[in-house]
Design a protein around this motif. Sequence first.
Motif, PDB file in Angstrom:
ATOM      1  N   ARG A  24      87.851  18.520  75.543  1.00  0.00           N
ATOM      2  CA  ARG A  24      87.521  19.925  75.311  1.00  0.00           C
ATOM      3  C   ARG A  24      86.046  20.186  75.569  1.00  0.00           C
ATOM      4  NH1 ARG A  24      88.747  23.266  69.693  1.00  0.00           N
ATOM      5  NH2 ARG A  24      88.358  25.346  70.527  1.00  0.00           N
ATOM      6  N   ALA A  25      85.205  19.238  75.143  1.00  0.00           N
ATOM      7  CA  ALA A  25      83.760  19.385  75.356  1.00  0.00           C
ATOM      8  C   ALA A  25      83.428  19.372  76.837  1.00  0.00           C
ATOM      9  CB  ALA A  25      83.008  18.268  74.629  1.00  0.00           C
ATOM     10  N   GLU A  26      84.071  18.458  77.594  1.00  0.00           N
ATOM     11  CA  GLU A  26      83.839  18.386  79.031  1.00  0.00           C
ATOM     12  C   GLU A  26      84.283  19.669  79.723  1.00  0.00           C
ATOM     13  OE1 GLU A  26      85.754  14.923  80.505  1.00  0.00           O
ATOM     14  OE2 GLU A  26      84.505  13.522  79.356  1.00  0.00           O
ATOM     15  N   SER A  27      85.423  20.217  79.287  1.00  0.00           N
ATOM     16  CA  SER A  27      85.921  21.469  79.855  1.00  0.00           C
ATOM     17  C   SER A  27      84.947  22.612  79.586  1.00  0.00           C
ATOM     18  CB  SER A  27      87.295  21.787  79.265  1.00  0.00           C
ATOM     19  OG  SER A  27      87.758  23.036  79.716  1.00  0.00           O
ATOM     20  N   ARG A  28      84.406  22.631  78.361  1.00  0.00           N
ATOM     21  CA  ARG A  28      83.446  23.680  78.001  1.00  0.00           C
ATOM     22  C   ARG A  28      82.163  23.530  78.808  1.00  0.00           C
ATOM     23  NH1 ARG A  28      82.723  22.693  72.664  1.00  0.00           N
ATOM     24  NH2 ARG A  28      84.623  23.773  72.078  1.00  0.00           N
ATOM     25  N   ASP A  29      81.720  22.289  79.028  1.00  0.00           N
ATOM     26  CA  ASP A  29      80.531  22.054  79.851  1.00  0.00           C
ATOM     27  C   ASP A  29      80.721  22.642  81.248  1.00  0.00           C
ATOM     28  OD1 ASP A  29      79.255  20.725  77.830  1.00  0.00           O
ATOM     29  OD2 ASP A  29      79.571  18.715  78.635  1.00  0.00           O
ATOM     30  N   SER A  30      81.902  22.456  81.817  1.00  0.00           N
ATOM     31  CA  SER A  30      82.190  22.978  83.159  1.00  0.00           C
ATOM     32  C   SER A  30      82.116  24.494  83.182  1.00  0.00           C
ATOM     33  CB  SER A  30      83.577  22.513  83.616  1.00  0.00           C
ATOM     34  OG  SER A  30      83.622  21.111  83.743  1.00  0.00           O
ATOM     35  N   LEU A  31      82.620  25.115  82.118  1.00  0.00           N
ATOM     36  CA  LEU A  31      82.583  26.573  82.037  1.00  0.00           C
ATOM     37  C   LEU A  31      81.152  27.080  81.915  1.00  0.00           C
ATOM     38  CD1 LEU A  31      85.627  27.243  79.672  1.00  0.00           C
ATOM     39  CD2 LEU A  31      85.469  27.792  82.103  1.00  0.00           C
ATOM     40  N   PHE A  32      80.375  26.463  81.032  1.00  0.00           N
ATOM     41  CA  PHE A  32      78.985  26.878  80.879  1.00  0.00           C
ATOM     42  C   PHE A  32      78.224  26.689  82.191  1.00  0.00           C
ATOM     43  CE2 PHE A  32      79.366  26.386  76.137  1.00  0.00           C
ATOM     44  CZ  PHE A  32      78.971  27.676  75.831  1.00  0.00           C
ATOM     45  N   PHE A  33      78.505  25.621  82.911  1.00  0.00           N
ATOM     46  CA  PHE A  33      77.869  25.376  84.208  1.00  0.00           C
ATOM     47  C   PHE A  33      78.212  26.496  85.183  1.00  0.00           C
ATOM     48  CE2 PHE A  33      77.655  23.516  88.455  1.00  0.00           C
ATOM     49  CZ  PHE A  33      76.449  22.839  88.420  1.00  0.00           C
TER      50      PHE A  33
END
Length: 251
Positions: A24-33
């Motif tokens: 979930r954290a990795e997915s959120r990082d991609s979105l913020f990027f």
Amino acid sequence: MERKNHIILSILAILLAFSFQESRAESRDSLFFEWYTTTNMEPWKSTMEQMAAERTPDNYNQLFEVVLAWYGYIGYCLGNDKEEEAEQYLETGWKFLDELIEMNPTNAAPHALKSGFYGFEMALARYKALILGPRSVSTLKTAASIDSTNIHYLVEKGNQMYYMPSMLGGDKEIALHHYKHAVELMISDSRYHQRHWFYLNTLVTLGYSYQSTEHIKEARKTYQKIQRIAPNFKWFNEEVWPKFVEKYGTF
């Protein structure tokens, strides 16, 4: 036998929960990027507010991600003439940051971010610089005393050296050294991978720092690296790179 199976199932449940949180954290990082590179900050704002609302009490890592998202959004507001909104989110951001420091006062990163928050305060009200400037310097010294190789300390120390007037000790070459060190550490850090907005933001800062200190070859290499990592980086493609090329050329 039943007890053994119960223990195994409990361990598996913990591992699955951890794996889900990591994913979930990795997915959120991609979105913020994506939002950072497209300057689409409305979903950034709603997501960080959701993160704050859903965080688990006493979970340091979750709260740190909330504070970092606030840090990024306030910086965006200040850079885009949204001072009232910046002031609003700075108020709530301080509460999260103070809680984070209280939760783990021996971690350098929150103290470094506190220095950055003081910088935001001064950007909103220049007349407070005489009071807040020394506080910013002091909290950065606290961060350095804990860990002078912490990524956030290096970035904020770079900011301090870059923006402080030379008559007060500012030095853009020293700032460059700190930004460069921060980027080098990020490359081997699992948190700030190349498709993390904070890594990209620091890389842009490093490029600016090279450019302003007349290290044009290194600036060009840094900007070209940004193009490889984020070819659709809207602000960079429309503002930073064209101005650099106009002045220095592509090669």
